[in-house]
Design an enzyme around this catalytic site. Structure first.
Site, short mmCIF file in Angstrom:
data_model
loop_
_atom_site.label_atom_id
_atom_site.label_comp_id
_atom_site.label_asym_id
_atom_site.label_seq_id
_atom_site.Cartn_x
_atom_site.Cartn_y
_atom_site.Cartn_z
N HIS A 49 0.91 -1.21 0.07
CA HIS A 49 -0.08 0.07 0.02
C HIS A 49 0.79 1.04 0.10
CE1 HIS A 49 0.57 -0.94 4.38
NE2 HIS A 49 0.94 0.34 4.46
C1 T46 Z 1 2.69 0.61 6.95
C2 T46 Z 1 3.60 -0.38 6.87
C3 T46 Z 1 5.26 -0.25 7.17
C4 T46 Z 1 -4.68 -0.70 13.25
O1 T46 Z 1 -5.72 -0.70 13.47
N1 T46 Z 1 -3.77 0.39 13.77
C5 T46 Z 1 -2.30 0.80 13.16
O2 T46 Z 1 -1.83 1.81 13.82
C6 T46 Z 1 -2.07 -0.04 12.31
C7 T46 Z 1 -0.66 0.34 11.50
C8 T46 Z 1 -2.59 -1.11 11.87
N2 T46 Z 1 -4.03 -1.39 12.14
C9 T46 Z 1 -4.68 -2.46 11.59
C10 T46 Z 1 -5.17 -2.24 9.96
C11 T46 Z 1 -5.26 -3.72 9.56
O3 T46 Z 1 -6.38 -4.40 9.90
O4 T46 Z 1 -3.99 -3.77 11.43
C12 T46 Z 1 -4.19 -4.46 10.54
C13 T46 Z 1 -2.96 -4.87 9.90
O5 T46 Z 1 -2.27 -3.55 9.41
P1 T46 Z 1 -1.74 -3.61 7.84
O6 T46 Z 1 -2.13 -4.73 7.02
O7 T46 Z 1 -1.73 -2.16 7.29
O8 T46 Z 1 -0.23 -3.87 8.07
P2 T46 Z 1 1.18 -3.91 7.35
O9 T46 Z 1 2.14 -4.50 7.90
O10 T46 Z 1 0.89 -4.32 5.91
O11 T46 Z 1 1.50 -2.20 7.21
C14 T46 Z 1 1.91 -1.43 8.24
C15 T46 Z 1 1.23 -0.30 8.45
O12 T46 Z 1 -0.52 -0.43 8.35
C16 T46 Z 1 1.45 0.72 7.16
O13 T46 Z 1 1.03 1.96 7.58
O14 T46 Z 1 3.24 1.86 6.21
O15 T46 Z 1 3.31 -1.28 8.03
#
Ligand code: T46
Length: 136
Positions: A49
């Protein structure tokens, strides 16, 4: 693409190492949120993303991992393998995290509270967004 990989102040002596950074001094934003990624499955790839506004520093505080950055015209990969180094990832940058070593911990300092509306989660939407931004 300019890669901003920053070495933070580190105090090292016989008893160990201590790394520190200060908002608006060592990094260009106030930190509103901290999260960390750990217990990462073997071969996992995360991210996929971009953000519209969010600024972040990624610090691999244990182990190592690779961050793929794509600004819509160039793709670069950056290895993070030191708790005293941080990678700045600004808005309009597609990111993927992969090649995590066993037990790796990725710490992230973020400029904003969590907001799902700030995410661009489809690559085609990201390409369109970059094109629109370039027109402005
Ligand atoms: C990024 C990379 C480096 C939350 O509810 N609060 C939060 O602060 C975060 C970061 C995530 N979430 C929830 C959203 C999703 O349902 O946790 C779940 C997993 O998040 P995501 O799939 O976006 O995780 P990554 O590891 O793909 O991405 C993360 C960050 O979301 C993103 O901003 O830049 O780490």
């Amino acid at each position: 693409m300019k890669i901003v990989k920053q070495h933070f102040h580190t105090n090292k002596n016989d008893t160990g190492s201590l790394t520190f950074l200060e908002a608006m001094r060592d990094i260009p934003f106030m930190v509103k949120r901290i999260y960390y990624i750990y217990d990462i499955a073997k071969e996992a790839r995360r991210g996929f993303h971009a953000h519209k506004e969010l600024e972040q520093y990624l610090i691999c505080i244990h182990g190592e991992c690779t961050i793929l950055l794509d600004d819509g015209s160039e793709v670069r990969e950056v290895n993070l393998n030191s708790p005293s180094e941080g990678l700045y990832v600004g808005p309009g940058m597609w990111r993927e995290m992969h090649a995590f070593s066993h037990g790796a911990v990725l710490l992230v300092l973020a400029s904003e509270y969590y907001d799902e509306n700030d995410y661009i989660r489809k690559y085609q939407d990201f390409c369109n967004y970059i094109k629109e931004m370039a027109k402005k």
